[in-house]
Design an enzyme around this catalytic site. Structure first.
Site, mmCIF file in Angstrom:
data_model
loop_
_atom_site.group_PDB
_atom_site.id
_atom_site.type_symbol
_atom_site.label_atom_id
_atom_site.label_comp_id
_atom_site.label_asym_id
_atom_site.label_seq_id
_atom_site.Cartn_x
_atom_site.Cartn_y
_atom_site.Cartn_z
ATOM 1 N N SER A 22 0.845 -1.187 0.000
ATOM 2 C CA SER A 22 0.000 0.000 0.000
ATOM 3 C C SER A 22 0.881 1.239 0.000
ATOM 4 C CB SER A 22 -0.923 0.014 1.228
ATOM 5 O OG SER A 22 -1.837 1.094 1.165
ATOM 6 N N GLY A 23 0.424 2.282 -0.727
ATOM 7 C CA GLY A 23 1.161 3.526 -0.795
ATOM 8 C C GLY A 23 0.234 4.704 -0.622
ATOM 9 N N GLY A 24 0.740 5.910 -0.956
ATOM 10 C CA GLY A 24 -0.030 7.119 -0.741
ATOM 11 C C GLY A 24 -1.279 7.216 -1.582
ATOM 12 N N THR A 27 -3.764 0.872 -2.921
ATOM 13 C CA THR A 27 -3.323 -0.414 -2.405
ATOM 14 C C THR A 27 -3.252 -1.408 -3.556
ATOM 15 O OG1 THR A 27 -4.403 0.037 -0.293
ATOM 16 C CG2 THR A 27 -3.830 -2.253 -0.749
ATOM 17 N N VAL A 28 -2.261 -2.282 -3.510
ATOM 18 C CA VAL A 28 -2.067 -3.268 -4.571
ATOM 19 C C VAL A 28 -2.411 -4.654 -4.028
ATOM 20 C CG1 VAL A 28 -0.462 -4.250 -6.236
ATOM 21 C CG2 VAL A 28 -0.242 -1.853 -5.562
ATOM 22 N N LYS A 42 -4.293 -2.499 -8.699
ATOM 23 C CA LYS A 42 -4.035 -1.296 -7.914
ATOM 24 C C LYS A 42 -5.358 -0.565 -7.714
ATOM 25 C CE LYS A 42 0.241 -1.243 -10.464
ATOM 26 N NZ LYS A 42 1.047 -0.561 -11.504
ATOM 27 N N ASP A 136 8.528 8.258 -10.511
ATOM 28 C CA ASP A 136 8.783 7.601 -9.227
ATOM 29 C C ASP A 136 9.632 6.352 -9.439
ATOM 30 O OD1 ASP A 136 8.686 7.396 -6.487
ATOM 31 O OD2 ASP A 136 6.779 6.322 -6.444
#
Length: 753
Positions: A22-24, A27-28, A42, A136
């Site tokens: 999970s990121g900003g 969630t994957v 995602k 990124d």
């Protein structure tokens, strides 16, 4: 890791098995297609789902991500930007991230490090050429799969970066791997920001540390902006290239295309931190080496001449600049000189050349054979090599050509069309496109007096049609007329052919994807318009001199999963649709054999195409459809010539199939990976890859007649490309990466070096 309380159990009909991270922005999850194939989904966080601008940008990113899907990225399988919570599913890439690998096994070195560097540069090239900036690029977004490195998470990262800055003013990214301009003005970063990030990633891969590491993110960011990188532990050969990537000024960094050439020049084992590895072999083909040598000399007052490749027997003809990007500054000279010196000392063979004993492909063909004599060469013909500059040179594409007498008309990417003389490769005129091209959309076609191509609108002119069919006078290059064009044929037919030339007419799909339109190719006068059947999308399909509309239900087109196709005969005089012919799908139209339309049946696993497993034949007169199963599922790029089907695999295996029975006539292993084709001339078939490597096979038994060396830096292993070779009398004209064109005598092909 397992699913958590509150996690969904399925997304878009895909059952979820685990949470991958999970990121900003989202969630994957790990999920499965109906056939059991793993995919990574995602899911955007709910707080961003209600923002209309975010949704618009996410839709654009999903569209771009579908085009990127190359050999070094994760292919998009499915997406729904309109869901309550937008999501995108990509192929699940098995393997550890670069972060995990280095934590477990330590830094990379030697050939492993070089392979990683080249793979990542190829990934950036694929991403940048369709107008996407990753923004990124960091170790956790690189997966080391058994097939090579894969770059992930470029789609969300770009949209998220733009929108989050609007809402909170925060800079999104990871400071040790961000460029100076991303830290200072993140909205305006371009492709060379990714090149900077790749430079930091290569340092991390070689040393386990970033070049600007400090005790806090704030000090790291300061060092990125103001300090020189720490490169002492980086192998010298790689260090010289990394220094270019880490220049504070974006314009002084190489493009991804230029970086790829530099990396391929490095010694095979990279050497150590105090030696350049002078015993390493040459790793780049001669034609590219000459190209870079020419680019690094002072610019002459006359047009720059791109040298012909080895053993063509002729000189190159003019282009007016570098094939991709801008001319490198003089500061590149030491790096290029060192790379060439290493190549000269080491000798060896080009990395793309896979030749067996005797100079052939090592697959049983006679390397000294030539194609059976066919049509005569155009009068005064000499081998030639040129590059056509388009309206977007920073997004190089490939051209496709048709020959009319001694004129060659080519188009694709940011070139609407150009006229090249077959005899010497000189250019008579070029019409350019200002917008970001759609990959795979090339020249529409040509009549005796008119050339038709595609034009894409520039991003800063939203009032213009996104894409148009443009008619150009074949002699003068003057624009005659243009018409907005739709873009649904890929979903309907599996091929990007939204317009086609039939006789003196051109048939297009209108801008709203609602009807077929027929015009006089030269005057643009509309002869007829025919609405699509209700709740369907259609694309024009030629069947010899006849015209058909191939249609599919709207719901299946929208889901990019067409399984039920219907063919309608179209009256070429009035546009009236005849009685429908249902075809069990999914199928791809290939051509005509014995008066019947031949279609290949697509083998799907879930929504993903994995090859071809059958043949369907449609008799226009009786309206009868006949089906044949293939002995196995054939993976690769299909094509058709002289009534025979061909599938060329990623590894160079070419198989000829009888469309009447589905049986294999012959198979031949070649060294042309990811070839498109065939093009037929005399008794020979020509297959070619994006690198410009060409193989000629006997149409009777597949015997290898000859193979050439690569002529450009292109992506091998590509699937689905249309034929790159055009036969003009006794001349073979080849289109390769970066808008490269070259031609030679079919009886005197360039000998492998």
């Amino acid at each position: 890791m397992s699913l958590r309380g509150g996690d969904p159990t399925e997304i878009g009909g895909y059952p979820l098995e685990a949470r991958l991270g999970s990121g900003g922005m989202g969630t994957v999850f790990l999920a499965r297609t109906s056939s059991g194939r793993p995919v990574a989904i995602k899911l955007i966080h709910q707080q961003f789902a209600g923002d209309d601008e975010f949704r618009i940008r996410f839709r654009q990113e999903v569209s771009a991500a579908r085009r990127v899907s190359g050999a070094f990225t994760a292919a998009v399988v499915d997406a729904d930007p309109e869901a309550d919570q937008p999501w995108m599913a990509t192929a699940y890439i098995e393997g550890h991230t670069l972060t995990q690998h280095i934590a477990m096994k330590g830094p990379l070195d030697g050939a492993e490090l070089r392979r990683l560097a080249i793979g990542l540069a190829e990934a950036l090239r694929d991403i940048h050429r369709v107008g996407v900036v990753h923004r990124d690029l960091k170790p956790s977004n690189v997966v080391l799969s058994p097939e090579g490195p894969r770059v992930i998470d470029f789609g969300i990262s770009r949209a998220a970066d733009q929108e989050t800055l609007t809402m909170t003013g925060r800079v999104i990214g990871t400071p040790p791997f961000m460029s100076p301009e991303q830290l200072q003005a993140p909205r305006g970063v371009g492709p060379r920001s990714d090149v900077f990030s790749l430079g930091t990633l290569l340092v991390y891969s070689a040393t386990g540390r970033g070049p600007f590491d400090a005790d806090s993110p704030y000090m790291t960011a300061y060092q990125v902006l103001h300090e020189e990188p720490s490169l002492d532990a980086v192998p010298v050969a790689l260090r010289a290239v990394v220094e270019l990537c880490l220049d504070k000024e974006p314009d002084k960094r190489p493009s991804a295309d230029e970086l790829l050439v530099l990396l391929r020049d490095l010694p095979a084992d990279l050497g150590g931190v105090d030696a350049g590895g002078a015993d390493a072999g040459r790793t780049r083909d001669v034609a590219t080496e000459h190209d870079f040598a020419a680019r690094d000399t002072p610019a002459p007052t006359a047009p720059v001449v791109t040298p012909a490749g080895p053993d063509t027997g002729g000189t190159g003809v003019g282009t007016t600049g570098t094939p991709a990007g801008r001319r490198p500054g003089r500061r590149w000279r030491p790096v290029l000189a060192a790379a060439v010196a290493v190549a000269a000392i080491g000798g060896g063979v080009a990395v793309l050349k896979v030749a067996g004993p005797g100079g052939n492909d090592g697959s049983g063909g006679g390397g000294d054979s030539v194609a059976t004599p066919g049509a005569a060469l155009p009068a005064g013909f000499e081998p030639w090599h040129t590059t056509v500059r388009g309206g977007r040179p920073e997004i190089p594409d490939e051209l496709r050509c048709v020959a009319r007498d001694e004129a060659l008309f080519c188009g694709g990417g940011s070139v609407v069309a150009t006229r090249i003389e077959v005899t010497d490769g000189s250019s008579k005129w070029t019409v350019k496109s200002p917008g970001v091209p759609v990959r795979g959309m090339h020249l529409v076609g040509a009549t005796d007096d008119t050339v038709l191509g595609y034009r894409f609108a520039a991003e800063n002119f939203p009032q213009d049609p996104p894409s148009e069919v443009v008619a150009i006078d074949a002699n003068s290059g003057r624009e005659l007329w243009s018409a907005p064009s739709g873009a649904q044929s890929q979903a309907v037919t599996g091929r990007t052919q939204d317009a086609l030339v039939l006789g003196s007419a051109v048939v297009t799909v209108d801008a709203f994807n609602s009807r077929l339109e027929s015009r006089d190719a030269h005057s643009g006068e509309v002869a007829w318009t025919t609405p699509f059947p209700a709740d369907a999308q259609c694309a024009p399909v030629p069947v010899g001199p006849r015209l058909f509309a191939m249609c599919a239900p709207n719901a299946e087109v929208d889901s990019v999963e067409v399984r039920h196709s219907t063919l309608y005969p179209v009256d070429r005089a009035s546009g009236a649709l005849g009685r429908p012919i249902a075809v069990d799908g999914p199928v791809v139209p290939m051509g005509v054999a014995d008066g019947e339309l031949v279609l290949l049946r697509v083998h799907l696993e879930g929504p993903e195409l994995t090859g071809y497993d059958g043949v369907a034949r449609v008799d226009p007169a009786s309206r009868k459809v006949t089906y044949s199963r293939l002995a196995k599922t054939y993976e690769g790029t299909p094509g058709m010539a002289d009534g025979t089907l061909y599938v060329s695999g990623q590894t160079g295996l070419v198989t000829a199939l009888d469309p009447a029975t589905g049986r294999a006539k012959w198979s031949r292993q070649t060294s042309v990976e990811g070839a498109s084709g065939p093009a037929a001339g005399g008794d020979a078939l020509y297959f070619s890859s994006a690198t410009g490597r060409v193989v000629a096979l006997s149409s009777r038994d597949g015997r290898i007649l000859w193979t050439t060396d690569p002529r450009a830096d292109g992506l091998t292993g590509e699937i689905g490309a249309s034929p790159r070779v055009t036969v003009a009398g006794g001349a073979v004209v080849v289109a390769a990466a970066k808008n490269t064109l070259f031609a030679f005598d079919a009886q005197k092909p360039p000998k492998p070096s």
